[in-house]
Design a protein around this motif. Structure first.
Motif, PDB file in Angstrom:
ATOM      1  N   ALA A 223       4.049  -2.858  10.542  1.00 13.32           N
ATOM      2  CA  ALA A 223       4.355  -2.232   9.251  1.00 13.32           C
ATOM      3  C   ALA A 223       3.731  -2.927   8.131  1.00 13.32           C
ATOM      4  CB  ALA A 223       5.823  -2.030   9.234  1.00 13.32           C
ATOM      5  N   ARG A 224       3.699  -4.093   7.884  1.00 11.20           N
ATOM      6  CA  ARG A 224       3.194  -4.939   6.782  1.00 11.20           C
ATOM      7  C   ARG A 224       1.540  -4.419   6.542  1.00 11.20           C
ATOM      8  NH1 ARG A 224       6.483 -10.268   8.572  1.00 11.20           N
ATOM      9  NH2 ARG A 224       8.514  -9.639   7.985  1.00 11.20           N
ATOM     10  N   ILE A 225       1.008  -4.428   8.093  1.00  5.87           N
ATOM     11  CA  ILE A 225      -0.472  -4.175   7.807  1.00  5.87           C
ATOM     12  C   ILE A 225      -0.582  -2.684   7.131  1.00  5.87           C
ATOM     13  CG2 ILE A 225      -2.501  -3.687   9.212  1.00  5.87           C
ATOM     14  CD1 ILE A 225      -1.871  -6.645   8.591  1.00  5.87           C
ATOM     15  N   ASN A 226       0.202  -1.705   7.672  1.00  2.00           N
ATOM     16  CA  ASN A 226       0.228  -0.548   7.315  1.00  2.00           C
ATOM     17  C   ASN A 226       0.515  -0.273   5.894  1.00  2.00           C
ATOM     18  OD1 ASN A 226      -0.790   0.427   9.934  1.00  2.00           O
ATOM     19  ND2 ASN A 226       1.192   0.770  10.666  1.00  2.00           N
TER      20      ASN A 226
ATOM     21  N   ARG B 250      -4.913 -12.723  11.042  1.00  2.00           N
ATOM     22  CA  ARG B 250      -6.307 -12.613  10.685  1.00  2.00           C
ATOM     23  C   ARG B 250      -6.282 -11.099  10.066  1.00  2.00           C
ATOM     24  NH1 ARG B 250      -9.505 -15.417  16.054  1.00  2.00           N
ATOM     25  NH2 ARG B 250      -8.999 -17.328  15.468  1.00  2.00           N
ATOM     26  N   LYS B 251      -5.796 -10.326  10.369  1.00  2.00           N
ATOM     27  CA  LYS B 251      -5.705  -9.080   9.829  1.00  2.00           C
ATOM     28  C   LYS B 251      -5.179  -8.989   8.491  1.00  2.00           C
ATOM     29  CE  LYS B 251      -5.556  -5.786  13.759  1.00  2.00           C
ATOM     30  NZ  LYS B 251      -4.615  -4.999  14.712  1.00  2.00           N
ATOM     31  N   LEU B 252      -3.900  -9.826   8.256  1.00  2.00           N
ATOM     32  CA  LEU B 252      -3.303  -9.863   7.068  1.00  2.00           C
ATOM     33  C   LEU B 252      -4.198 -10.630   5.986  1.00  2.00           C
ATOM     34  CD1 LEU B 252      -0.660  -9.724   5.274  1.00  2.00           C
ATOM     35  CD2 LEU B 252       0.152 -11.921   6.574  1.00  2.00           C
TER      36      LEU B 252
ATOM     37  N   VAL C  45      -7.119 -10.642   0.995  1.00  2.00           N
ATOM     38  CA  VAL C  45      -8.431 -10.741   0.019  1.00  2.00           C
ATOM     39  C   VAL C  45      -8.590  -9.570  -0.625  1.00  2.00           C
ATOM     40  CG1 VAL C  45     -10.909 -11.080   0.360  1.00  2.00           C
ATOM     41  CG2 VAL C  45      -9.473 -12.556   1.498  1.00  2.00           C
ATOM     42  N   GLU C  46      -8.422  -8.281   0.054  1.00  2.00           N
ATOM     43  CA  GLU C  46      -8.742  -7.005  -0.726  1.00  2.00           C
ATOM     44  C   GLU C  46      -7.512  -6.825  -1.965  1.00  2.00           C
ATOM     45  OE1 GLU C  46     -10.967  -4.658  -0.557  1.00  2.00           O
ATOM     46  OE2 GLU C  46     -12.138  -6.275   0.643  1.00  2.00           O
TER      47      GLU C  46
ATOM     48  N   GLU D 115       2.003 -12.866  -1.886  1.00  2.00           N
ATOM     49  CA  GLU D 115       1.934 -14.173  -1.671  1.00  2.00           C
ATOM     50  C   GLU D 115       0.742 -14.756  -1.983  1.00  2.00           C
ATOM     51  OE1 GLU D 115       2.781 -15.330   2.189  1.00  2.00           O
ATOM     52  OE2 GLU D 115       1.409 -13.780   3.144  1.00  2.00           O
ATOM     53  N   ARG D 116      -0.458 -14.001  -2.137  1.00  2.00           N
ATOM     54  CA  ARG D 116      -1.600 -14.589  -2.194  1.00  2.00           C
ATOM     55  C   ARG D 116      -2.126 -14.177  -3.816  1.00  2.00           C
ATOM     56  NH1 ARG D 116      -2.362 -18.737   1.369  1.00  2.00           N
ATOM     57  NH2 ARG D 116      -2.016 -17.818   3.467  1.00  2.00           N
ATOM     58  N   ILE D 117      -1.484 -13.177  -4.315  1.00  2.00           N
ATOM     59  CA  ILE D 117      -2.193 -12.519  -5.407  1.00  2.00           C
ATOM     60  C   ILE D 117      -1.807 -13.475  -6.849  1.00  2.00           C
ATOM     61  CG2 ILE D 117      -2.361 -10.153  -4.827  1.00  2.00           C
ATOM     62  CD1 ILE D 117      -0.113  -9.576  -6.178  1.00  2.00           C
TER      63      ILE D 117
END
Length: 260
Positions: free
Chosen positions: A240-243, A40-42, A47-48, A84-86
Motif C-alpha cells: 500500500a505504501r509503495i502504491n 529498495r523500492k521505497l 528520492v523521487e 521521512e526523507r523530505i
C-alpha cells in the motif's frame, strides 16, 4: 523459497536491510527477501519525492494530500514514509483534533483552510474535511442538515482549491473487516501501541456496515473528474505504501529531471 534461495536472494539477505529483516520474529527467509525488495523500492521512490519537493519549492507550488480510510487502515504509516526523507521545513502533517467551541461556530471548512500550504509547501492531512462525510454522521457528531450542507458544498470547495493553483490529491486507504479486526487485536496486545486505540476504534467493527454506506455515498458524490479519489488496497501495508507514493508521483506534474 525457505530452503532454496537463489544467489540473488542470498545477496539481498546479505545486506543491511536483509540482516535487519532476519532479526525479526518469527524468522522467515521469504518475508526477509520481500522486506529487502520493499525497502529498495521505497528508497528509490523517496528520492523521487525529494525531487517533487525540490520542484515545489523552486516554483512556489502548493500541494495538499489528504488521507481517508477506516480506522487502522494505515494512513499514518503511509504518511510517515512520505515525510521521512523530505525537507521538514517545507512540509507539515495535519491531524486535527475535535473542534473547539469557537471552531464549531465557524464555517465547517475554515479550520482546514487555515492549515493550507504556503508557497513551496506540502501538507499531508491525516483525515480531512471528509470527516463530515463518514465519521461524523456514523457516530452522530453532526446533524443530517449539517451532513447535507457539507455534501452540497464540498465539490465547489475543492473546485476553488484547484482553481487557486493548489494541487489536491485524495487518497482512500481500504482494508477488509477481517484485517481491521486483526490490526485492532495487535494494537491492544502491544503496550507501545495501545494509546492508538480510541473509543471510535472500539465501535468500528460494530458500525462496519454504516461506515460502508456513508463511504459509498462519499465516493458517489465526490469522486469527480477534476478531483477524483484514489482507492489504495491496504491489507498489505508495504504494498500500500509503495502504491500511495507512486500515485502521488503520477498525479503531480513535477519536473522529473531535477537533480537532488
Amino acid at each position: 523459497m525457505e530452503n532454496k534461495l537463489t544467489e540473488k536472494e542470498l545477496k539481498k539477505l546479505n545486506s543491511k536491510e536483509g540482516l535487519l529483516a532476519l532479526l525479526s520474529k518469527p524468522l522467515s527467509l521469504d518475508r526477509a527477501v520481500r522486506y529487502v525488495d520493499y525497502q529498495r523500492k521505497l528508497e528509490k521512490l523517496q528520492v523521487e519525492l525529494i525531487r517533487l519537493q525540490t520542484w515545489a519549492i523552486n516554483n512556489n507550488e502548493r500541494i495538499v494530500i489528504i488521507f481517508e480510510g477506516r480506522d487502522a487502515a494505515g494512513k499514518g504509516g503511509a504518511i510517515r514514509r512520505l515525510a521521512e526523507r523530505i525537507n521538514p521545513r517545507h512540509m507539515r502533517i495535519v491531524a486535527l483534533t475535535k473542534p473547539t467551541e469557537d471552531e464549531q461556530s465557524q464555517w465547517y471548512f475554515q479550520r482546514y483552510v487555515e492549515q493550507f500550504p504556503k508557497a513551496g509547501e506540502i501538507v499531508f492531512y491525516d483525515r480531512s474535511w471528509y470527516n463530515r462525510a463518514v465519521v461524523e454522521p456514523v457516530n452522530g457528531f453532526c446533524s443530517q442538515e449539517e451532513y447535507n450542507i457539507f455534501m452540497n458544498q464540498v465539490n465547489d470547495f475543492e473546485r476553488m482549491i484547484l482553481e487557486s493553483g493548489i494541487h489536491l490529491v485524495k487518497i482512500y486507504m481500504s482494508i477488509s473487516k477481517k484485517e481491521q479486526a486483526k490490526r485492532f487485536a495487535d494494537i491492544k496486545s502491544d503496550p507501545l501501541k495501545q494509546w492508538k486505540m480510541t473509543k471510535l476504534d472500539e465501535k468500528a467493527q460494530i458500525l462496519w456496515d454504516e461506515y460502508t454506506e456513508y463511504k459509498n455515498a462519499m465516493f458517489k458524490n465526490t469522486n469527480t473528474e477534476t478531483s477524483p479519489w484514489k482507492v489504495i488496497r491496504a491489507n498489505r501495508k508495504t504494498e500500500a505504501r509503495i502504491n500511495v507514493i507512486n500515485h502521488i508521483l503520477d498525479k503531480i506534474p513535477y519536473d522529473t529531471s531535477l537533480e537532488v
